[in-house]
Design an enzyme around this catalytic site. Structure first.
Site, PDB file in Angstrom:
ATOM      1  CB  ALA A 224      -0.960  -0.065   1.187  1.00  0.00           C
TER       2      ALA A 224
ATOM      3  CE  LYS B 276      11.731   7.168  13.793  1.00  0.00           C
ATOM      4  NZ  LYS B 276      13.066   7.267  12.683  1.00  0.00           N
TER       5      LYS B 276
ATOM      6  CB  VAL C 224      15.289   1.936  19.105  1.00  0.00           C
ATOM      7  CG1 VAL C 224      16.435   2.945  20.021  1.00  0.00           C
ATOM      8  CG2 VAL C 224      13.907   1.888  19.770  1.00  0.00           C
TER       9      VAL C 224
ATOM     10  N   GLY D 272      18.021   2.269  13.810  1.00  0.00           N
ATOM     11  CA  GLY D 272      18.268   1.692  12.409  1.00  0.00           C
ATOM     12  C   GLY D 272      18.618   0.135  12.389  1.00  0.00           C
TER      13      GLY D 272
ATOM     14  CB  ILE E 117      22.007  -0.395  16.314  1.00  0.00           C
ATOM     15  CG1 ILE E 117      23.096   0.793  15.249  1.00  0.00           C
ATOM     16  CG2 ILE E 117      22.818  -0.858  17.470  1.00  0.00           C
ATOM     17  CD1 ILE E 117      23.306   1.721  16.026  1.00  0.00           C
TER      18      ILE E 117
ATOM     19  N   GLY F  26      21.837  14.417   1.964  1.00  0.00           N
ATOM     20  CA  GLY F  26      20.630  13.668   2.500  1.00  0.00           C
ATOM     21  C   GLY F  26      20.285  13.048   3.850  1.00  0.00           C
TER      22      GLY F  26
ATOM     23  CG  ASP G  51      14.503  10.813  15.324  1.00  0.00           C
ATOM     24  OD1 ASP G  51      13.657   9.999  14.632  1.00  0.00           O
ATOM     25  OD2 ASP G  51      15.707  10.248  15.650  1.00  0.00           O
TER      26      ASP G  51
ATOM     27  CE  LYS H  27      15.366   7.308  15.984  1.00  0.00           C
ATOM     28  NZ  LYS H  27      16.476   7.784  15.336  1.00  0.00           N
TER      29      LYS H  27
HETATM   30  N1  NAP Z   1      14.375   6.357   6.596  1.00  0.00           N
HETATM   31  C1  NAP Z   1      14.946   5.945   7.552  1.00  0.00           C
HETATM   32  O1  NAP Z   1      16.437   6.103   7.333  1.00  0.00           O
HETATM   33  C2  NAP Z   1      14.610   5.583   8.673  1.00  0.00           C
HETATM   34  C3  NAP Z   1      15.138   4.849   9.516  1.00  0.00           C
HETATM   35  C4  NAP Z   1      14.571   4.102  10.784  1.00  0.00           C
HETATM   36  C5  NAP Z   1      13.234   4.319  10.790  1.00  0.00           C
HETATM   37  N2  NAP Z   1      12.543   4.753   9.849  1.00  0.00           N
HETATM   38  C6  NAP Z   1      11.079   4.850   9.813  1.00  0.00           C
HETATM   39  O2  NAP Z   1      10.590   3.995   8.933  1.00  0.00           O
HETATM   40  C7  NAP Z   1       9.236   4.666   8.677  1.00  0.00           C
HETATM   41  C8  NAP Z   1       9.123   4.916   7.037  1.00  0.00           C
HETATM   42  O3  NAP Z   1       9.983   5.698   6.616  1.00  0.00           O
HETATM   43  P1  NAP Z   1      10.591   6.273   5.355  1.00  0.00           P
HETATM   44  O4  NAP Z   1      11.789   7.175   5.500  1.00  0.00           O
HETATM   45  O5  NAP Z   1      10.712   4.739   4.610  1.00  0.00           O
HETATM   46  O6  NAP Z   1       9.481   7.194   5.037  1.00  0.00           O
HETATM   47  P2  NAP Z   1       9.199   7.569   3.239  1.00  0.00           P
HETATM   48  O7  NAP Z   1      10.100   7.444   2.416  1.00  0.00           O
HETATM   49  O8  NAP Z   1       8.453   8.951   3.456  1.00  0.00           O
HETATM   50  O9  NAP Z   1       7.941   6.485   2.815  1.00  0.00           O
HETATM   51  C9  NAP Z   1       6.924   6.536   3.031  1.00  0.00           C
HETATM   52  C10 NAP Z   1       5.802   5.512   2.408  1.00  0.00           C
HETATM   53  O10 NAP Z   1       4.367   5.609   2.906  1.00  0.00           O
HETATM   54  C11 NAP Z   1       3.484   5.620   1.804  1.00  0.00           C
HETATM   55  N3  NAP Z   1       2.449   6.416   2.324  1.00  0.00           N
HETATM   56  C12 NAP Z   1       2.396   7.599   2.805  1.00  0.00           C
HETATM   57  N4  NAP Z   1       0.942   7.686   3.546  1.00  0.00           N
HETATM   58  C13 NAP Z   1       0.216   6.728   3.093  1.00  0.00           C
HETATM   59  C14 NAP Z   1      -0.874   6.307   2.930  1.00  0.00           C
HETATM   60  N5  NAP Z   1      -1.938   7.070   3.559  1.00  0.00           N
HETATM   61  N6  NAP Z   1      -1.356   4.951   2.832  1.00  0.00           N
HETATM   62  C15 NAP Z   1      -0.542   4.292   2.277  1.00  0.00           C
HETATM   63  N7  NAP Z   1       0.745   4.460   1.943  1.00  0.00           N
HETATM   64  C16 NAP Z   1       1.106   5.827   2.412  1.00  0.00           C
HETATM   65  C17 NAP Z   1       4.320   6.638   0.853  1.00  0.00           C
HETATM   66  O11 NAP Z   1       3.694   6.259  -0.354  1.00  0.00           O
HETATM   67  P3  NAP Z   1       4.370   7.064  -1.906  1.00  0.00           P
HETATM   68  O12 NAP Z   1       5.499   6.187  -1.907  1.00  0.00           O
HETATM   69  O13 NAP Z   1       3.031   6.794  -2.781  1.00  0.00           O
HETATM   70  O14 NAP Z   1       4.576   8.571  -1.399  1.00  0.00           O
HETATM   71  C18 NAP Z   1       5.701   6.098   0.991  1.00  0.00           C
HETATM   72  O15 NAP Z   1       5.884   4.883   0.193  1.00  0.00           O
HETATM   73  C19 NAP Z   1       9.017   5.759   9.568  1.00  0.00           C
HETATM   74  O16 NAP Z   1       8.349   5.282  10.627  1.00  0.00           O
HETATM   75  C20 NAP Z   1      10.359   6.274   9.662  1.00  0.00           C
HETATM   76  O17 NAP Z   1      10.301   6.664  11.263  1.00  0.00           O
HETATM   77  C21 NAP Z   1      13.208   5.472   8.771  1.00  0.00           C
END
Ligand code: NAP
Length: 455
Positions: free
Chosen positions: A66, A127, A154, A156, A158, A209, A223, A227
């Protein structure tokens, strides 16, 4: 008479789990979100299917993904898996495991609750959601006899959730102190190694980035606070929410602060600290001076590290990449394989063991050390007047360094900077001392202070 344990499923999932155990067919995964993390999770499920099958004992199949924009092209992922209807995917009865990597509270909370109510186990990296509603989610999972795993939430890649939840569960954790935000560590490291300003280091982090275009959640410590709440709940088996965490960010850190830290043989780090105080659990996020020889001082760039002090195990350090698509997806996959193994055997993993309601101690009751700098005029007797203000509040000086004042204030007769380190003291006593110094005619302007940890 039937005796039910708290882990006995309240609804159909007991049947589902036992039926699952008899099956040899694929376990089906619903992936909610396919962004930075989700796209890597999807890639790994598809490309590592043979390994995963061997480790689980049954195939693990990606049944649907989704996203917000299902028509957006997604390289190397089958287009027919995509849907815009996350709710329908979370509610599908043929799904065994829902992986939530959308992020945020809404609609993630609703989706996870729906999945649990339909008997699916859940893996999440979210988180913000767990810090706000983790305890409701864990309770629902317990009631339905399904798993909720969240290693990636918490730090990534680790492993820290599993060590606290399982490996160290027989020990007594005394303190958890960590660098849990890579963006702020990158910025502080850049300021330390290159002497640049906060703004310059932030721009560079954004260019590479490491920081979002709106960096508030990272640089203001939100953030890290989320955690810290998860870590404190796990370490001390009690309920701590993100809003209960004392939080200070790094936007006020100047190159002069960094230089002064180096002069003391320290570096500045944004730390998340969880410890048990007599008044309750203390959970805080703030910048702190850390001695250069402390293991956390050497954590460079966007890396994370968590230092655990346990009664029997002693000091343990966990370090590595705290974010990024592939590293975070590795942690998600670890949870997915674990949860899939549990489903294949018709069992659920260990309970959360977050059962207590220990109060969260107010910041005023915390005991810590401080480094403080004030501007004074270089007249005889000033030092003893300053010392008497400290003594009045029961704050004891460890070291005092005087240097000639440079820059602002000099032309008005303020000629010296006093830099002092105080012994461990109660925060409220230090605050009272600070207020009196700030109001005193012998001190120019606001005193600057930073806490000292790990000495
Ligand atoms: N990025 C990191 O390094 C990292 C590290 C640790 C934890 N996290 C955690 O992992 C989670 C995801 O992070 P991310 O960086 O991957 O986020 P992201 O790149 O912004 O991806 C979010 C995804 O959710 C989809 N989405 C948004 N609203 C939606 C809805 N209403 N229904 C269905 N899909 C929806 C988006 O769709 P579209 O693709 O169509 O826009 C996208 O595919 C978060 O909780 C974040 O805190 C991330």
């Amino acid at each position: 008479m039937t005796v039910t344990s708290p882990r006995t499923p309240a609804v159909a999932s007991a049947d589902q789990l036992s039926t699952a155990a008899e099956h040899t067919g694929p376990l089906r995964v619903g992936l909610l979100g396919c962004g930075v993390v989700g796209s890597q999770v999807a890639r790994m499920i598809l490309s590592r299917s043979d390994d995963v099958r061997a480790r689980v004992g049954r195939p693990v199949e990606l049944a649907g993904i989704a996203v917000a924009h299902p028509d957006r092209p997604r390289a190397r992922l089958p287009q027919d898996l995509f849907t815009a209807d996350a709710h329908a995917l979370a509610a599908r009865d043929d799904i065994d495991i829902v992986v939530e990597v959308i992020g945020g509270i809404d609609p993630a909370y609703e989706l996870i609750m729906t999945a649990i109510e339909h008997g699916s186990s859940v893996v999440t990296a979210n988180k913000a959601l767990l810090a706000a509603h983790g305890h409701e989610i864990y309770a629902a999972a317990d009631a339905h006899g399904v798993d909720v795993y969240y290693e990636a939430a918490v730090a990534g890649a680790i492993p820290i959730v599993r060590p606290l939840r399982e490996s160290l569960v027989g020990d007594e954790i005394r303190r958890v102190m960590g660098i849990v935000n890579g963006t702020t560590n990158y910025i502080l490291d850049k300021m330390t190694t290159e002497g640049v300003s906060f703004d310059r280091a932030l721009s560079e982090a954004q260019r590479l980035g490491y920081a979002e275009s709106d960096p508030t959640a990272d640089v203001e410590g939100y953030d890290a606070a989320a955690k810290a709440a998860i870590l404190a709940s796990l370490a001390f088996h009690t309920r701590v929410r993100g809003t209960q965490v004392h939080r200070e960010g790094i936007t006020g850190i100047t190159p002069e602060d960094i230089q002064a830290a180096q002069g003391m043989g320290c570096v500045i780090k944004l730390l998340a600290i969880c410890e048990m105080e007599p008044e309750g659990v203390s959970v805080r996020v703030h910048p702190a001076l850390v001695p250069q020889e402390h293991p956390l001082a050497g954590i460079r760039g966007a890396n994370n590290a968590i230092f655990v002090e346990a009664r029997e195990a002693g000091h343990l350090m966990f370090m590595g990449p705290g974010a990024g698509g592939s590293p975070t997806a590795s942690a998600v996959m670890g949870d997915l394989v674990t949860v899939a193994r549990n489903r294949a055997r018709g069992v659920a993993g260990p309970p959360q063991a977050i059962f207590g309601d220990v109060p969260v101690a107010s910041m005023g009751t915390v005991h810590t050390r401080f480094q403080l700098s004030i501007q004074v005029s270089d007249r005889p007797g000033i030092l003893s007047q300053v010392a008497s203000i400290f003594a009045k509040h029961g704050v004891s000086l460890q070291t005092v360094q005087q240097s000639a004042l440079e820059g602002a204030g000099k032309e008005d007769g303020w000629s010296a900077t006093l830099r002092m380190v105080v012994h461990e003291t109660r925060e409220s006593d230090f605050e009272a001392c600070l207020a009196e110094l700030a109001g005193s005619p012998i001190v120019n302007g606001e005193p600057r202070f930073i806490r000292v940890e790990g000495m």
